[in-house]
Design a protein around this motif. Sequence first.
Motif, PDB file in Angstrom:
ATOM      1  N   ARG A 100      30.038 -86.868   9.373  1.00  0.00           N
ATOM      2  CA  ARG A 100      29.381 -88.081   9.867  1.00  0.00           C
ATOM      3  C   ARG A 100      28.217 -88.472   8.967  1.00  0.00           C
ATOM      4  O   ARG A 100      27.982 -89.648   8.715  1.00  0.00           O
ATOM      5  CB  ARG A 100      28.895 -87.882  11.306  1.00  0.00           C
ATOM      6  CG  ARG A 100      29.915 -88.297  12.351  1.00  0.00           C
ATOM      7  CD  ARG A 100      29.246 -88.494  13.709  1.00  0.00           C
ATOM      8  NE  ARG A 100      28.466 -87.313  14.102  1.00  0.00           N
ATOM      9  CZ  ARG A 100      28.971 -86.239  14.696  1.00  0.00           C
ATOM     10  NH1 ARG A 100      30.261 -86.175  14.963  1.00  0.00           N
ATOM     11  NH2 ARG A 100      28.193 -85.225  15.021  1.00  0.00           N
ATOM     12  N   SER A 102      28.087 -87.981   5.799  1.00  0.00           N
ATOM     13  CA  SER A 102      28.698 -88.607   4.628  1.00  0.00           C
ATOM     14  C   SER A 102      29.085 -90.053   4.908  1.00  0.00           C
ATOM     15  O   SER A 102      28.935 -90.924   4.063  1.00  0.00           O
ATOM     16  CB  SER A 102      29.946 -87.831   4.189  1.00  0.00           C
ATOM     17  OG  SER A 102      29.592 -86.706   3.430  1.00  0.00           O
ATOM     18  N   ARG A 103      29.591 -90.270   6.108  1.00  0.00           N
ATOM     19  CA  ARG A 103      30.046 -91.611   6.460  1.00  0.00           C
ATOM     20  C   ARG A 103      28.860 -92.551   6.647  1.00  0.00           C
ATOM     21  O   ARG A 103      28.862 -93.675   6.154  1.00  0.00           O
ATOM     22  CB  ARG A 103      30.869 -91.537   7.754  1.00  0.00           C
ATOM     23  CG  ARG A 103      31.682 -92.778   8.061  1.00  0.00           C
ATOM     24  CD  ARG A 103      31.507 -93.237   9.492  1.00  0.00           C
ATOM     25  NE  ARG A 103      31.879 -92.208  10.449  1.00  0.00           N
ATOM     26  CZ  ARG A 103      31.346 -92.115  11.670  1.00  0.00           C
ATOM     27  NH1 ARG A 103      30.432 -92.982  12.071  1.00  0.00           N
ATOM     28  NH2 ARG A 103      31.722 -91.138  12.490  1.00  0.00           N
ATOM     29  N   ASP A 104      27.831 -92.066   7.343  1.00  0.00           N
ATOM     30  CA  ASP A 104      26.723 -92.946   7.715  1.00  0.00           C
ATOM     31  C   ASP A 104      25.609 -93.001   6.671  1.00  0.00           C
ATOM     32  O   ASP A 104      24.810 -93.937   6.665  1.00  0.00           O
ATOM     33  CB  ASP A 104      26.144 -92.502   9.062  1.00  0.00           C
ATOM     34  CG  ASP A 104      27.180 -92.599  10.176  1.00  0.00           C
ATOM     35  OD1 ASP A 104      28.112 -93.412  10.026  1.00  0.00           O
ATOM     36  OD2 ASP A 104      27.059 -91.864  11.170  1.00  0.00           O
ATOM     37  N   TYR A 170      33.917 -87.157   0.397  1.00  0.00           N
ATOM     38  CA  TYR A 170      34.285 -88.468   0.930  1.00  0.00           C
ATOM     39  C   TYR A 170      33.175 -89.496   0.743  1.00  0.00           C
ATOM     40  O   TYR A 170      33.443 -90.697   0.749  1.00  0.00           O
ATOM     41  CB  TYR A 170      34.693 -88.359   2.401  1.00  0.00           C
ATOM     42  CG  TYR A 170      36.050 -87.706   2.558  1.00  0.00           C
ATOM     43  CD1 TYR A 170      37.209 -88.453   2.421  1.00  0.00           C
ATOM     44  CD2 TYR A 170      36.168 -86.338   2.785  1.00  0.00           C
ATOM     45  CE1 TYR A 170      38.458 -87.867   2.529  1.00  0.00           C
ATOM     46  CE2 TYR A 170      37.417 -85.735   2.891  1.00  0.00           C
ATOM     47  CZ  TYR A 170      38.558 -86.505   2.767  1.00  0.00           C
ATOM     48  OH  TYR A 170      39.788 -85.918   2.857  1.00  0.00           O
ATOM     49  N   ALA A 171      31.943 -89.048   0.574  1.00  0.00           N
ATOM     50  CA  ALA A 171      30.869 -89.987   0.250  1.00  0.00           C
ATOM     51  C   ALA A 171      30.756 -90.163  -1.256  1.00  0.00           C
ATOM     52  O   ALA A 171      30.774 -91.281  -1.763  1.00  0.00           O
ATOM     53  CB  ALA A 171      29.544 -89.485   0.819  1.00  0.00           C
ATOM     54  N   GLU A 174      33.918 -91.688  -2.945  1.00  0.00           N
ATOM     55  CA  GLU A 174      34.534 -92.690  -2.078  1.00  0.00           C
ATOM     56  C   GLU A 174      35.379 -93.689  -2.866  1.00  0.00           C
ATOM     57  O   GLU A 174      36.478 -94.062  -2.446  1.00  0.00           O
ATOM     58  CB  GLU A 174      33.462 -93.427  -1.267  1.00  0.00           C
ATOM     59  CG  GLU A 174      34.059 -94.368  -0.226  1.00  0.00           C
ATOM     60  CD  GLU A 174      33.000 -94.960   0.702  1.00  0.00           C
ATOM     61  OE1 GLU A 174      31.811 -94.617   0.563  1.00  0.00           O
ATOM     62  OE2 GLU A 174      33.370 -95.778   1.570  1.00  0.00           O
ATOM     63  N   ASP A 186      41.500 -95.663   6.668  1.00  0.00           N
ATOM     64  CA  ASP A 186      40.132 -95.354   7.052  1.00  0.00           C
ATOM     65  C   ASP A 186      39.858 -93.904   6.643  1.00  0.00           C
ATOM     66  O   ASP A 186      40.126 -92.971   7.397  1.00  0.00           O
ATOM     67  CB  ASP A 186      39.955 -95.525   8.569  1.00  0.00           C
ATOM     68  CG  ASP A 186      38.534 -95.223   9.010  1.00  0.00           C
ATOM     69  OD1 ASP A 186      37.773 -94.604   8.222  1.00  0.00           O
ATOM     70  OD2 ASP A 186      38.165 -95.594  10.141  1.00  0.00           O
ATOM     71  N   PHE A 188      37.422 -91.861   6.415  1.00  0.00           N
ATOM     72  CA  PHE A 188      36.625 -90.935   7.201  1.00  0.00           C
ATOM     73  C   PHE A 188      37.332 -90.520   8.491  1.00  0.00           C
ATOM     74  O   PHE A 188      37.270 -89.371   8.903  1.00  0.00           O
ATOM     75  CB  PHE A 188      35.256 -91.537   7.492  1.00  0.00           C
ATOM     76  CG  PHE A 188      34.373 -91.579   6.274  1.00  0.00           C
ATOM     77  CD1 PHE A 188      33.694 -90.445   5.857  1.00  0.00           C
ATOM     78  CD2 PHE A 188      34.251 -92.732   5.529  1.00  0.00           C
ATOM     79  CE1 PHE A 188      32.896 -90.464   4.723  1.00  0.00           C
ATOM     80  CE2 PHE A 188      33.450 -92.767   4.392  1.00  0.00           C
ATOM     81  CZ  PHE A 188      32.771 -91.631   3.998  1.00  0.00           C
ATOM     82  N   GLU A 192      38.414 -86.695   9.228  1.00  0.00           N
ATOM     83  CA  GLU A 192      38.005 -85.978  10.441  1.00  0.00           C
ATOM     84  C   GLU A 192      39.169 -85.144  10.979  1.00  0.00           C
ATOM     85  O   GLU A 192      39.039 -83.943  11.247  1.00  0.00           O
ATOM     86  CB  GLU A 192      37.543 -86.992  11.500  1.00  0.00           C
ATOM     87  CG  GLU A 192      37.284 -86.402  12.868  1.00  0.00           C
ATOM     88  CD  GLU A 192      35.809 -86.103  13.088  1.00  0.00           C
ATOM     89  OE1 GLU A 192      34.989 -87.025  12.919  1.00  0.00           O
ATOM     90  OE2 GLU A 192      35.467 -84.939  13.418  1.00  0.00           O
TER      91      GLU A 192
END
Lengths: 205, 205
Positions: A100, A102-104, A170-171, A174, A186, A188, A192
């Motif tokens: 999360r 990495s995603r946010d 993943y970040a 990307e 998607d 991320f 997951e």
Amino acid sequence: MTDQNEPQLTRIQQKNRERILEGALTAFSANGFRGATIDQIAEAAGLSKPNVLYYFGSKDEIHKTLLTALLDMWLAPMLAIDPRGDPLDEVLDYVSAKLRLSRDFPRESRLFAYEILQGAPHLNEILGGRLRMLVDETVAILAAWIDEGRLAQVEPHHLIFSIWALTQHYADFEVQVRAVLGPGHDPFAEAELYLENLFRRMLQV
Amino acid sequence: MTDQNEPQLTRIQQKNRERILEGALTAFSANGFRGATIDQIAEAAGLSKPNVLYYFGSKDEIHKTLLTALLDMWLAPMLAIDPRGDPLDEVLDYVSAKLRLSRDFPRESRLFAYEILQGAPHLNEILGGRLRMLVDETVAILAAWIDEGRLAQVEPHHLIFSIWALTQHYADFEVQVRAVLGPGHDPFAEAELYLENLFRRMLQV
DNA sequence: TGAAATGCTGACCGAACGGTCAGGATCAGG
DNA sequence: CCTGATCCTGACCGTTCGGTCAGCATTTCA
């Protein structure tokens, strides 16, 4: 006993320092330390270049401030691992929390990536000091779980490395991930599922 | 039908171009594109700055030449996956080969890492083009194996991402890995064992 | 309200950097 | 040995960049 390390900042100081750090995060994470310029930071912050240097003495100081300020956020999920919890759940929660982040907060992830790639000139003592101690504590927890037969036999240090590598990928990469997957994915959300599956299979006794 | 794209180079051209690329690889991988200077490259190559620019028209051209020249080496192990081989062995061999690349060619790994972090300005069309096609072929092989029940059910794209992430991590974040492990460790030897274990557990049916 | 502290800026500086160029050195081959 | 092609360099150029500074503007607070 409030935190008084930085003896009270004025309202304006608080606002502008924050703006600068925000702009700098964007600039540094997009181009690396040398690639980012103070002018870029100033523009992103909506301030003039001399004004940026009024609040921070140098480009280096901005960078250092950013890195140390972000370290806590970055390490927090590892501290949240509870020795009394269910081993597999705790690890999976950690993986999920890190993904999360990495995603946010991909900019923060890239900032760290640049720094480590560079050889960690600003973080070197922290890596071998505080970070290493923190990891050692987590390793102890994991080792105990493994000893008790509640987690599969894996090398705990490298388990941690693999969590870092897989989630940050993943970040930091990307662009590559999206290019290879093509549209309509998607990354991320898929990650997951994939990572939970991976760590579950690997760690289940 | 020898490769005549670059119409015969003289002995001196061949030697000096090679030196420049070698020096540039060191410089770029240590500091990123913007962080490296032509003077650095020239010094590492044992040439004068104008002489470097005699062989390559610009800093950008050196960088681009390096990247494209290295891509093949970097992708080769994936091409070596044999659809008629044993699924688990093939994947484990790929992981092992990729980890060896990280160990033996960390500069190359970091060069790519910088490029992707930057947003892949030079590789963008390759990522969505040749690389994506290559990955798709490998994904097809993996998917077939999974369909046949010879490999556990995992998402093939993300399997490939995880191989990349885990192996490159040991090159790109080597400073961090060594700092956290402390002295007396051989990160790559340990990683070899750990990763084989990881992928074996995850992929075995 | 006034004066001291804080905030802000245009103009400027020196260093570093990517790149150019005229011209001299060296090499290949007839 | 001669000549043309290749190779190489010192000096230089324009730009960018990090950082400074004198001085004006604004805020703070007694």
